[in-house]
Design a protein around this motif. Structure first.
Motif, PDB file in Angstrom:
ATOM      1  N   ALA B 308       4.361   5.340  -4.536  1.00 16.31           N
ATOM      2  CA  ALA B 308       4.234   5.397  -3.071  1.00 16.31           C
ATOM      3  C   ALA B 308       5.595   5.693  -2.465  1.00 16.31           C
ATOM      4  N   ILE B 309       5.588   6.640  -1.550  1.00 11.69           N
ATOM      5  CA  ILE B 309       6.837   7.003  -0.868  1.00 11.69           C
ATOM      6  C   ILE B 309       6.799   6.347   0.510  1.00 11.69           C
ATOM      7  N   LEU B 310       7.738   5.449   0.770  1.00  9.26           N
ATOM      8  CA  LEU B 310       7.770   4.706   2.027  1.00  9.26           C
ATOM      9  C   LEU B 310       8.879   5.280   2.910  1.00  9.26           C
ATOM     10  N   VAL B 311       8.502   5.707   4.095  1.00 11.95           N
ATOM     11  CA  VAL B 311       9.516   6.157   5.057  1.00 11.95           C
ATOM     12  C   VAL B 311       9.380   5.248   6.271  1.00 11.95           C
ATOM     13  N   SER B 312      10.393   4.442   6.500  1.00  8.36           N
ATOM     14  CA  SER B 312      10.332   3.495   7.620  1.00  8.36           C
ATOM     15  C   SER B 312      11.494   3.778   8.560  1.00  8.36           C
ATOM     16  N   GLY B 336      -0.384  -2.866  -4.583  1.00  9.91           N
ATOM     17  CA  GLY B 336      -0.604  -3.384  -5.933  1.00  9.91           C
ATOM     18  C   GLY B 336       0.624  -3.225  -6.803  1.00  9.91           C
ATOM     19  N   ALA B 337       0.672  -4.053  -7.832  1.00  5.47           N
ATOM     20  CA  ALA B 337       1.868  -4.104  -8.676  1.00  5.47           C
ATOM     21  C   ALA B 337       2.046  -2.850  -9.516  1.00  5.47           C
ATOM     22  N   ASN B 338       0.973  -2.064  -9.691  1.00  5.73           N
ATOM     23  CA  ASN B 338       1.088  -0.866 -10.522  1.00  5.73           C
ATOM     24  C   ASN B 338       1.685   0.326  -9.779  1.00  5.73           C
ATOM     25  N   THR B 339       1.907   0.147  -8.500  1.00  4.84           N
ATOM     26  CA  THR B 339       2.443   1.260  -7.714  1.00  4.84           C
ATOM     27  C   THR B 339       3.959   1.125  -7.614  1.00  4.84           C
ATOM     28  N   LEU B 340       4.655   2.181  -8.050  1.00  2.00           N
ATOM     29  CA  LEU B 340       6.114   2.195  -7.939  1.00  2.00           C
ATOM     30  C   LEU B 340       6.473   2.637  -6.528  1.00  2.00           C
ATOM     31  N   VAL B 341       7.285   1.860  -5.812  1.00  2.00           N
ATOM     32  CA  VAL B 341       7.643   2.256  -4.447  1.00  2.00           C
ATOM     33  C   VAL B 341       9.047   2.860  -4.411  1.00  2.00           C
ATOM     34  N   ALA B 359      -0.587  16.415  11.099  1.00  2.00           N
ATOM     35  CA  ALA B 359       0.647  15.615  10.990  1.00  2.00           C
ATOM     36  C   ALA B 359       1.461  15.735  12.275  1.00  2.00           C
ATOM     37  N   GLU B 360       2.147  14.652  12.608  1.00  2.00           N
ATOM     38  CA  GLU B 360       3.022  14.639  13.782  1.00  2.00           C
ATOM     39  C   GLU B 360       4.304  13.907  13.405  1.00  2.00           C
ATOM     40  N   LEU B 361       5.292  14.087  14.251  1.00  2.00           N
ATOM     41  CA  LEU B 361       6.515  13.307  14.053  1.00  2.00           C
ATOM     42  C   LEU B 361       6.338  11.950  14.739  1.00  2.00           C
ATOM     43  N   HIS B 362       6.592  10.894  14.023  1.00  2.00           N
ATOM     44  CA  HIS B 362       6.523   9.554  14.615  1.00  2.00           C
ATOM     45  C   HIS B 362       7.909   8.926  14.576  1.00  2.00           C
ATOM     46  N   ASN B 363       8.054   7.893  15.357  1.00  2.00           N
ATOM     47  CA  ASN B 363       9.257   7.061  15.289  1.00  2.00           C
ATOM     48  C   ASN B 363       8.818   5.623  15.228  1.00  2.00           C
ATOM     49  N   GLN B 364       9.699   4.801  14.702  1.00  2.00           N
ATOM     50  CA  GLN B 364       9.484   3.358  14.678  1.00  2.00           C
ATOM     51  C   GLN B 364       8.258   2.958  13.874  1.00  2.00           C
ATOM     52  N   THR B 365       7.856   3.778  12.920  1.00  2.00           N
ATOM     53  CA  THR B 365       6.693   3.414  12.112  1.00  2.00           C
ATOM     54  C   THR B 365       7.114   3.179  10.671  1.00  2.00           C
ATOM     55  N   MET B 366       6.195   2.539   9.942  1.00  2.00           N
ATOM     56  CA  MET B 366       6.260   2.522   8.482  1.00  2.00           C
ATOM     57  C   MET B 366       5.229   3.553   8.048  1.00  2.00           C
ATOM     58  N   THR B 367       5.661   4.567   7.309  1.00  2.00           N
ATOM     59  CA  THR B 367       4.747   5.601   6.845  1.00  2.00           C
ATOM     60  C   THR B 367       4.667   5.517   5.318  1.00  2.00           C
ATOM     61  N   VAL B 368       3.465   5.329   4.834  1.00  2.00           N
ATOM     62  CA  VAL B 368       3.259   5.154   3.399  1.00  2.00           C
ATOM     63  C   VAL B 368       2.464   6.342   2.874  1.00  2.00           C
ATOM     64  N   THR B 369       2.978   6.988   1.830  1.00  2.00           N
ATOM     65  CA  THR B 369       2.256   8.087   1.185  1.00  2.00           C
ATOM     66  C   THR B 369       2.115   7.717  -0.287  1.00  2.00           C
ATOM     67  N   SER B 370       0.887   7.632  -0.759  1.00  2.00           N
ATOM     68  CA  SER B 370       0.724   7.283  -2.174  1.00  2.00           C
ATOM     69  C   SER B 370       0.180   8.478  -2.943  1.00  2.00           C
TER      70      SER B 370
END
Lengths: 474, 381
Positions: B308-312, B336-341, B359-370
């Motif tokens: 999972a790619i986390l962009v916060s 879940g524990a099997n997901t590498l972040v 898709a849009e540009l957001h601010n102040q969010t947590m964006t999760v892509t798995s």
């Protein structure tokens, strides 16, 4: 150190905090967190204060705006108690400040106004604004009120009363005026529909706004197909300028009652064009100036005039000019040729032995010979020539602008052509000849009569010298 | 799919065993202080010469070790059936952002394209226009990513495109083939408060006036004496932008200020005529927002995610402070524990607000892509 942490430490470690790197690190983190939370709390409080202040300012502004509005409004809660009243500049006396906190049932003005209550119920139920008009008596005055019901939170309703009495009275007057105008227009339509002539009413934009069945039938259209079309659309382009000037003069002089008439050719999209006599007059109707255009079809009259003119001017048997018309035309030509120094010749002709043709073949054949002779003359003569029958078998040909030599050349061609154009009879082809006397303008100073006499004398010379020839000046 | 994470410990990559990962289907995502770790990147590149390298500077790296700052974390994602392709372009001026988006989108082609990850310069690119252009060419392709960060300095950001580490650069990675499954979620946890204001003057991402009042004056008034220095302090109060006719709202975070004309520069467009409202949050609401983003992502997953790619947003980190790790832990717990972040704290997040939306540009969010890879042709259970 944060006040709270200091207090907690003094409680749990009255003898002082033991020296430990781990404990110091923990205390530092706790202190940072306390400081941050305190700062966040202070900032949140500050921002909410600012926000509240701004919202209050907006509330004051809105309140001032409401006060400045001319409308009266009441704020009714979910139990139909008036929570607030704003007395507008209009409808003074509709409510009083003491009505505040009273139930709607207690307001004398609204007693018996069942619809008013149902509108409030609908507004609450549907949660959308309702707009209605109603009539209320305020003292002795009947008022027309527009009421707007707007739903607010918690089943509350804002009712705005707008005095539309003046507007309603104006609307009523306008409706009356419109009905009157429509009635008058209908009467006018009936009036013009009964007329036996074509009638069109034209507005200042030069468009047809009313017409009758007679006009439409002349133009091969339905009356409704004429409405809104430019009035000159049905006028021959050659006459449009004159026509439009006549219509415009009506609008330019609306006070004038004088009528004008013109003759034009009218065009129809479905039928042949026809001559019409148009009469214009001014009409003031419904506050507007209109031009009434009446027309009658004058095609038959024009044709009769043309026929009479032709009968008066031509020989009925041969179709060439009669003596009178020949003289009137001939004298004009002689005069103008003299003035302009132009040449002119006259050929006097008399068919040879015509009496014998009549005697031997009958008058009908004689008539055919006369007609055939005229057709030959028309074929050989120039456009400007005038052919006349002076009686019996006597003919005259006037040649304006032609010299004696040209006249002789023409005479020669006539003599040559006649044998080649015999008249067909029951006993075979009938050939005939003519004798011709030629006189030219330069030979006499007299008028047409003198010239004809000179040509006649030479005709007789041609007869006496053997016929079937021409004689000109020596 | 084989995923390995390693970080630079100052001398070596740890762990350093990366054998078998050198492949053209291996994507190496590098997040951290790239300009100060050029040699470290080179060392990794020598180990993985066939692989594709992409990355950017951050306002904090996110990895299985939690949140770090000023370091360098590499996440190696080796696909078995999914092809990957990297394209990049330079953006000299903000006005070129749309053009850059179109160019990248066209370079990626559309044959079997299933997902685009975008890493953009965070200071010189108009992320809204960039995203709009890419979605214009690929309206049905999932697009996520983010803008690079520069701590809380807001000065200069870098992106990495294989060997090229540069500012003013935008990188896009295309993922091809039906074997890839992508899901995403993006949420903030912010609450609007105070009066709704009209954007009465703006130019692109420069907000000049709110209700005819200088935008900087409004911010100063709200921050008060304790607010600290702008622009970083302004991250506490992002703006909710409500546009007529749009179902969803966007959140815009402050990037810089202009003392001369009293304007405030945001990380995305602020359209003139839109309604704007200040937003506030606390640690709990932000953590709840991150949890919700992970749950949205999890709901649309067809199979268990492997990475999972986390962009916060940097603004979240500044507000969460010591609790920043909490939001990462929450996301990790949901996935879940099997997901590498892996991931980073950014100056802007790119993702659709809802599944199926553009898709849009957001601010102040947590964006999760798995991401996960299907190893056979059979559909996932």
């Amino acid at each position: 150190m944060h006040r709270l942490l200091k207090r907690q430490l003094s409680r749990y470690f009255p003898g002082g905090v033991p020296e430990s790197d781990a404990l110091n690190g923990l205390l530092q983190s706790i202190n940072d967190a306390y400081e941050n939370f305190s700062r966040d709390e202070a900032m949140l409080g500050h921002s909410l204060d600012i926000s509240s202040q701004e919202l209050n300012e907006r509330n004051d502004t809105l309140s001032s705006l409401l006060d400045a509005l001319p409308d009266t409004c009441i704020w009714v809660d979910e139990l139909d108690i008036i929570r607030d009243i704003r007395l507008g500049q209009q409808l003074d006396g509709l409510f009083s400040a003491s009505d505040k906190f009273r139930s709607l049932d207690e307001i004398a003005l609204l007693k018996g106004q069942h619809r008013f209550r149902s509108y409030i119920i609908n507004c609450r139920k549907n949660n959308r604004p309702e707009i209605h008009e109603c009539q209320l008596m305020l003292g002795e005055n009947q008022l027309f009120i527009e009421t707007r019901f707007s739903p607010l939170k918690n089943k509350q309703v804002l009712v705005v009363f707008c005095d539309i009495t003046v507007r309603k009275l104006v609307e009523r007057l306008k409706t009356t005026a419109l009905e009157e105008s429509q009635r008058s227009g209908k009467q006018m339509q009936q009036l013009i529909n009964g007329a036996p002539i074509g009638i069109m009413l034209i507005d200042s934009s030069m468009n047809i706004i009313m017409t009758n069945n007679c006009a439409a039938s002349h133009l091969g259209l339905q009356p409704t197909q004429l409405l809104g079309r430019p009035c000159d659309e049905f006028i021959d382009p050659a006459s449009r300028q004159q026509y439009l000037a006549a219509v415009r003069s009506g609008f330019d002089n609306p006070g004038s009652t004088c009528e004008s008439r013109i003759d034009v050719n009218m065009l129809s999209p479905t039928q042949p064009s026809f001559a019409a006599e148009l009469a214009f007059s001014i009409l003031h109707h419904g506050g507007k100036t209109l031009v009434t255009q009446a027309f009658i079809d004058i095609s038959a009259r024009k044709q009769m005039e043309r026929d009479l003119r032709r009968l008066a001017q031509t020989d009925p048997l041969t179709g060439v000019a009669n003596r009178r018309f020949f003289y009137s035309q001939g004298e004009d030509r002689v005069r103008s040729c003299r003035q302009e120094g132009m040449t002119l010749c006259v050929l006097a002709m008399d068919l040879d032995h015509f009496k014998q043709i009549n005697d031997n073949h009958g008058h009908a054949t004689g008539d055919e010979v006369l007609k055939s002779f005229c057709r030959t003359l028309e074929r050989l003569s120039p456009q400007s020539a005038i052919i006349g029958r002076f009686g019996g078998e006597e003919f005259t040909l006037l040649l304006p602008g032609h010299s004696s030599e040209e006249a002789q050349h023409l005479a020669s061609r006539i003599l040559t052509e006649l044998p080649n154009n015999p008249v067909t009879t029951s006993s075979g082809a009938l050939r005939y000849t003519t004798s011709i006397g030629i006189a030219s303008l330069g030979e006499t100073e007299g008028e047409l009569e003198a010239l004809l006499n000179l040509a006649d004398s030479r005709l007789y010379r041609a007869k006496h010298t053997g016929r079937n020839r021409f004689c000109a000046a020596d | 799919m084989n995923c390995v994470q390693t970080h630079w410990d100052g001398a070596t990559w740890s762990p350093c065993e990366l054998s078998g990962l050198n492949h053209s289907r291996t994507l190496v995502l590098l997040f951290g202080d790239l300009p100060n770790h050029v040699e470290a990147i080179q060392t990794l590149r020598e180990k993985l010469p066939e692989s594709i390298f992409a990355g950017c500077t951050t306002a904090g790296e996110i990895s299985s070790w939690g949140i770090t700052e000023g370091g360098l974390v590499a996440t190696l994602i080796q696909f078995e059936r999914v092809d990957i392709r990297l394209v990049s372009t330079q953006v000299a001026r903000r006005e070129e952002s749309h053009r850059a988006g179109l160019e990248l989108a066209q370079q990626l082609g559309s044959e079997s394209l299933g997902f685009i990850m975008v890493l953009s310069d965070g200071m010189s690119v108009n992320g809204s226009e960039l995203t709009r252009a890419i979605t214009k060419i690929h309206p049905k392709v999932a697009i996520t990513g983010g803008l690079a960060g520069d701590g809380a300095r807001f000065e200069q950001t870098y992106t990495l495109a294989n060997d090229k580490l540069a500012t003013h650069q935008v990188v896009a990675i295309g993922f091809y083939g039906a074997a890839l499954t992508v899901s995403y979620g993006s949420r903030g946890g912010w609450t609007p408060f105070g009066p709704i204001r009209k954007v009465t003057s703006s130019d692109g991402n420069i907000l000049k006036e709110l209700d005819h009042e200088s935008a900087l004056t409004v911010y100063r008034r709200y921050l008060g004496e304790q607010g600290g220095d702008l622009p970083a302090a302004g991250l506490r109060y992002p703006l909710e932008i409500i546009e007529d006719g749009k179902q969803t709202t966007v959140v815009r975070t402050l990037l810089a200020i202009n003392e001369q004309d009293g304007s405030v520069i945001f990380a995305g467009d602020i359209p003139k005529g839109a309604n704007a409202r200040l937003m506030r949050a606390n640690a709990e609401s932000l953590i709840d927002g991150a949890t919700e983003a992970a749950e949205v992502c999890k709901q649309s997953e067809q199979a268990g995610s492997e990475v999972a790619i986390l962009v916060s947003c940097v603004g979240r980190r500044l507000l969460l402070r010591q609790l920043a790790d909490e939001e990462i832990d929450e996301v990790t717990r949901v996935l879940g524990a099997n997901t590498l972040v892996c991931g980073y704290y950014s100056y802007g997040e790119i993702a659709p607000f809802a599944v199926g939306a553009c898709a849009e540009l957001h601010n102040q969010t947590m964006t999760v892509t798995s991401l996960s890879e299907q190893l056979s042709d059979a559909p996932p259970a």
